[in-house]
Design an enzyme around this catalytic site. Structure first.
Site, PDB file in Angstrom:
ATOM      1  N   ASP A  59      17.855  -2.689  -9.396  1.00 35.07           N
ATOM      2  CA  ASP A  59      17.149  -1.443  -9.094  1.00 35.07           C
ATOM      3  C   ASP A  59      16.641  -0.861 -10.415  1.00 35.07           C
ATOM      4  O   ASP A  59      17.437  -0.504 -11.281  1.00 35.07           O
ATOM      5  CB  ASP A  59      18.112  -0.453  -8.416  1.00 35.07           C
ATOM      6  CG  ASP A  59      17.387   0.831  -8.000  1.00 35.07           C
ATOM      7  OD1 ASP A  59      17.972   1.615  -7.239  1.00 35.07           O
ATOM      8  OD2 ASP A  59      16.228   1.032  -8.449  1.00 35.07           O
ATOM      9  N   LYS A  86       5.224   2.725  -1.215  1.00 34.31           N
ATOM     10  CA  LYS A  86       3.777   2.915  -1.119  1.00 34.31           C
ATOM     11  C   LYS A  86       3.300   3.443   0.236  1.00 34.31           C
ATOM     12  O   LYS A  86       2.107   3.362   0.561  1.00 34.31           O
ATOM     13  CB  LYS A  86       3.077   1.588  -1.405  1.00 34.31           C
ATOM     14  CG  LYS A  86       3.443   0.476  -0.450  1.00 34.31           C
ATOM     15  CD  LYS A  86       2.305  -0.528  -0.393  1.00 34.31           C
ATOM     16  CE  LYS A  86       2.055  -0.898   1.023  1.00 34.31           C
ATOM     17  NZ  LYS A  86       0.796  -1.526   1.271  1.00 34.31           N
ATOM     18  N   SER A 126      -3.886   3.049  -7.978  1.00 32.82           N
ATOM     19  CA  SER A 126      -4.526   3.014  -6.659  1.00 32.82           C
ATOM     20  C   SER A 126      -5.748   3.919  -6.629  1.00 32.82           C
ATOM     21  O   SER A 126      -5.811   4.922  -7.333  1.00 32.82           O
ATOM     22  CB  SER A 126      -3.512   3.486  -5.606  1.00 32.82           C
ATOM     23  OG  SER A 126      -4.158   3.776  -4.391  1.00 32.82           O
ATOM     24  N   TYR A 151       2.787  10.221  -2.526  1.00 33.53           N
ATOM     25  CA  TYR A 151       2.550   8.847  -3.019  1.00 33.53           C
ATOM     26  C   TYR A 151       1.378   8.859  -4.005  1.00 33.53           C
ATOM     27  O   TYR A 151       1.476   8.322  -5.106  1.00 33.53           O
ATOM     28  CB  TYR A 151       2.250   7.912  -1.846  1.00 33.53           C
ATOM     29  CG  TYR A 151       1.568   6.632  -2.281  1.00 33.53           C
ATOM     30  CD1 TYR A 151       0.197   6.468  -2.131  1.00 33.53           C
ATOM     31  CD2 TYR A 151       2.283   5.608  -2.887  1.00 33.53           C
ATOM     32  CE1 TYR A 151      -0.433   5.311  -2.556  1.00 33.53           C
ATOM     33  CE2 TYR A 151       1.663   4.446  -3.318  1.00 33.53           C
ATOM     34  CZ  TYR A 151       0.297   4.311  -3.144  1.00 33.53           C
ATOM     35  OH  TYR A 151      -0.329   3.170  -3.578  1.00 33.53           O
ATOM     36  N   LYS A 155       1.073   8.047  -8.288  1.00 33.51           N
ATOM     37  CA  LYS A 155       0.131   7.157  -8.979  1.00 33.51           C
ATOM     38  C   LYS A 155      -0.622   7.926 -10.060  1.00 33.51           C
ATOM     39  O   LYS A 155      -0.815   7.448 -11.180  1.00 33.51           O
ATOM     40  CB  LYS A 155      -0.849   6.528  -7.986  1.00 33.51           C
ATOM     41  CG  LYS A 155      -0.214   5.503  -7.065  1.00 33.51           C
ATOM     42  CD  LYS A 155       0.476   4.392  -7.842  1.00 33.51           C
ATOM     43  CE  LYS A 155       1.088   3.346  -6.923  1.00 33.51           C
ATOM     44  NZ  LYS A 155       1.831   2.306  -7.666  1.00 33.51           N
ATOM     45  N   LEU A 201      -4.124  -0.647   7.998  1.00 28.14           N
ATOM     46  CA  LEU A 201      -4.989  -1.113   9.077  1.00 28.14           C
ATOM     47  C   LEU A 201      -4.847  -2.593   9.394  1.00 28.14           C
ATOM     48  O   LEU A 201      -4.627  -2.967  10.561  1.00 28.14           O
ATOM     49  CB  LEU A 201      -6.457  -0.823   8.727  1.00 28.14           C
ATOM     50  CG  LEU A 201      -7.483  -1.291   9.776  1.00 28.14           C
ATOM     51  CD1 LEU A 201      -7.295  -0.564  11.100  1.00 28.14           C
ATOM     52  CD2 LEU A 201      -8.909  -1.130   9.251  1.00 28.14           C
TER      53      LEU A 201
HETATM   54  C1  WQD Z   1      -7.313   2.530   6.187  1.00 23.48           C
HETATM   55  C2  WQD Z   1      -8.138   3.138   7.321  1.00 23.48           C
HETATM   56  C3  WQD Z   1      -6.962   4.769   8.627  1.00 23.48           C
HETATM   57  C4  WQD Z   1      -4.086   2.169  10.566  1.00 23.48           C
HETATM   58  C5  WQD Z   1      -3.461   3.479   1.662  1.00 23.48           C
HETATM   59  C6  WQD Z   1      -3.099   4.023   0.314  1.00 23.48           C
HETATM   60  C7  WQD Z   1      -3.666   3.128  -0.739  1.00 23.48           C
HETATM   61  C8  WQD Z   1      -3.131   1.759  -0.535  1.00 23.48           C
HETATM   62  C9  WQD Z   1      -3.522   1.245   0.853  1.00 23.48           C
HETATM   63  C10 WQD Z   1      -1.095   0.847  -1.424  1.00 23.48           C
HETATM   64  C11 WQD Z   1      -7.924   4.645   7.469  1.00 23.48           C
HETATM   65  C12 WQD Z   1      -7.360   3.564   9.472  1.00 23.48           C
HETATM   66  C13 WQD Z   1      -5.103   2.609   9.749  1.00 23.48           C
HETATM   67  C14 WQD Z   1      -4.229   2.217  11.980  1.00 23.48           C
HETATM   68  C15 WQD Z   1      -6.417   3.159  11.684  1.00 23.48           C
HETATM   69  N1  WQD Z   1      -1.728   1.780  -0.692  1.00 23.48           N
HETATM   70  N2  WQD Z   1      -6.252   3.096  10.320  1.00 23.48           N
HETATM   71  N3  WQD Z   1      -5.407   2.709  12.486  1.00 23.48           N
HETATM   72  O1  WQD Z   1      -4.874   4.965   3.849  1.00 23.48           O
HETATM   73  O2  WQD Z   1      -6.976   3.742   3.029  1.00 23.48           O
HETATM   74  O3  WQD Z   1      -4.852   3.482   1.783  1.00 23.48           O
HETATM   75  O4  WQD Z   1      -2.987   2.176   1.814  1.00 23.48           O
HETATM   76  O5  WQD Z   1      -1.565  -0.068  -2.019  1.00 23.48           O
HETATM   77  O6  WQD Z   1      -3.292   3.637  -1.997  1.00 23.48           O
HETATM   78  O7  WQD Z   1      -3.675   5.306   0.167  1.00 23.48           O
HETATM   79  O8  WQD Z   1      -5.097   2.441   4.007  1.00 23.48           O
HETATM   80  O9  WQD Z   1      -4.869   0.790   5.811  1.00 23.48           O
HETATM   81  O10 WQD Z   1      -3.520   2.952   5.937  1.00 23.48           O
HETATM   82  O11 WQD Z   1      -5.972   3.011   6.330  1.00 23.48           O
HETATM   83  O12 WQD Z   1      -7.477   3.606  12.174  1.00 23.48           O
HETATM   84  O13 WQD Z   1      -3.324   1.842  12.761  1.00 23.48           O
HETATM   85  O14 WQD Z   1      -7.699   2.561   8.559  1.00 23.48           O
HETATM   86  O15 WQD Z   1      -7.138   5.967   9.359  1.00 23.48           O
HETATM   87  O16 WQD Z   1      -9.156   5.247   7.826  1.00 23.48           O
HETATM   88  P1  WQD Z   1      -5.508   3.776   3.222  1.00 23.48           P
HETATM   89  P2  WQD Z   1      -4.773   2.262   5.563  1.00 23.48           P
END
Ligand code: WQD
Length: 351
Positions: A59, A86, A126, A151, A155, A201
């Site tokens: 850790d 994250k 990020s 988060y 960063k 996503l």
């Molecule tokens: C992307 C888009 C959601 C899930 C975050 C962090 C970034 C990085 C990646 C670490 C958004 C939409 C998502 C779902 C959806 N973190 N979505 N339905 O928020 O852009 O970035 O994760 O490396 O620093 O900020 O990524 O994939 O969560 O969302 O519609 O079930 O997909 O609303 O518009 P995000 P995400």
């Protein structure tokens, strides 16, 4: 052979970066306490590179344990620091968990960098540091805006801590601002292993397609974008991994023009959530079960990168297409379907 420490080596980007580093001539060790990852991932890494990778299950918030690992490997040419929590949503619910874990681990590492004069340090940052940008694409000079989550603040603060520390050291550093990492290694042997229900996503898409999730919700289709859904810069994890190797090459060959430099790592292409879903359907040949739902708090409307600087200085470019991102993500999801150990990780039952 130059030795590199990768923290979070059992994680998604860390594991792919270990593969790229080894394939480009580096010796690599890992520190990962497997609190959010499975050590099984290193088995996949070892099958790809054909050699064993040592992971110290330590850790980084424990200074003495971290110090002991660095002392045992004082010949390190560099450190790439991925290990951090994250989840944007979790950080809103548990801010102190995120500030303690993400910042204390970084501070402990930087103390060791100073103590052992480790020459080079690469920090995993990020695009979240940009918040909701007024102008897109964003360049590295786009002023950071208030983060949308603890988060994001870890960063932003992490970048400041590295930058201020490195200025008064004999080391050099690079801050890499990732856009949205997606996809998996073409071998199908390593990929993303979200713990519990995926927040991001693409794993949500592939888990819906394979039946782990009943239905995907698109968070918001009333945004001022071409199809109403949010715009993101999806980048293949292998392209992202290679950027870390190039960043180290750059620092080791003393090409840097300042002690601490920052680079955007995105493709430069903005893709909407609905376009990403349709790309998956095209590549997988199957219809995805999704519904259109309300906006998700904290989401950025639209962001994608100007990546000229990484191209011009690091000699980096993104090669994988959106279809290849979806194809490799889907292949990985299918490969782990039968692997109970990986399933245990996803259900949050970690070893
Ligand atoms: C992307 C888009 C959601 C899930 C975050 C962090 C970034 C990085 C990646 C670490 C958004 C939409 C998502 C779902 C959806 N973190 N979505 N339905 O928020 O852009 O970035 O994760 O490396 O620093 O900020 O990524 O994939 O969560 O969302 O519609 O079930 O997909 O609303 O518009 P995000 P995400």
């Amino acid at each position: 052979m130059k030795k590199i420490l990768v923290t979070g080596g059992c994680g998604y980007i860390g594991s792919h970066t270990i593969v790229d580093l080894v394939q480009h001539g580096y010796e690599v060790i890992s520190i990962d306490n497997n609190s959010r990852s499975s050590s099984r991932i290193l088995e996949g890494v070892e099958r790809i590179v054909g050699k064993s990778i040592k992971n110290y299950k330590v850790d980084l918030c424990n200074y003495d344990d971290t110090y002991a690992v660095i002392q045992e490997n004082a010949d390190l040419a560099g450190i790439i620091h991925f290990a951090a929590y994250k989840s944007v949503g979790e950080s809103v619910e548990q801010p102190l968990l995120y500030f303690e874990n993400n910042l204390l681990s970084l501070i402990n590492l930087l103390k060791c960098v100073d103590e052992f004069k480790i020459p080079h340090f690469v920090f995993s940052s990020s695009c979240t540091v940009y918040g909701n940008p007024d102008i897109i694409p964003v360049t590295e000079e786009t002023p950071p805006k208030p983060a949308e989550s603890p988060y994001g603040y870890t960063k932003q603060m992490g970048e400041q801590i590295v930058s201020e520390t490195i200025k008064h050291s004999v080391s050099t550093a690079i801050l890499l601002r990732y856009f949205n990492p997606v996809g998996a290694h073409p071998s199908g042997l390593i990929g993303e292993l979200p713990v519990g229900k995926p927040q991001n996503l693409v794993p949500a898409i592939t888990q819906t397609a394979i039946g782990k999730i009943q239905q995907l919700t698109v968070f918001g289709t009333d945004y001022p974008t071409r199809d109403g859904s949010c715009v993101r810069d999806f980048i293949h994890v292998c392209d992202l991994a290679h950027a870390h190797t190039l960043a180290l090459d750059y620092l080791i060959s003393l090409k840097n023009f300042s002690p601490c430099e920052v680079y955007n790592l995105g493709t430069g292409n903005g893709v909407t959530v609905l376009e990403a879903i349709h790309a998956f359907e095209r590549v997988s040949g199957q219809k995805l079960n999704y519904q259109l739902g309300p906006r998700r708090a904290g989401d950025v409307v639209a962001i994608y990168a100007n990546n000229d600087k990484a191209r011009d200085f690091l000699g980096w470019e993104a090669n994988f297409s959106l279809d290849e991102m979806m194809k490799t993500a889907w292949q990985w999801e299918q490969n782990i379907r039968s692997d109970e150990d990986f399933y245990a990780t996803q259900k949050g039952e970690l070893n």
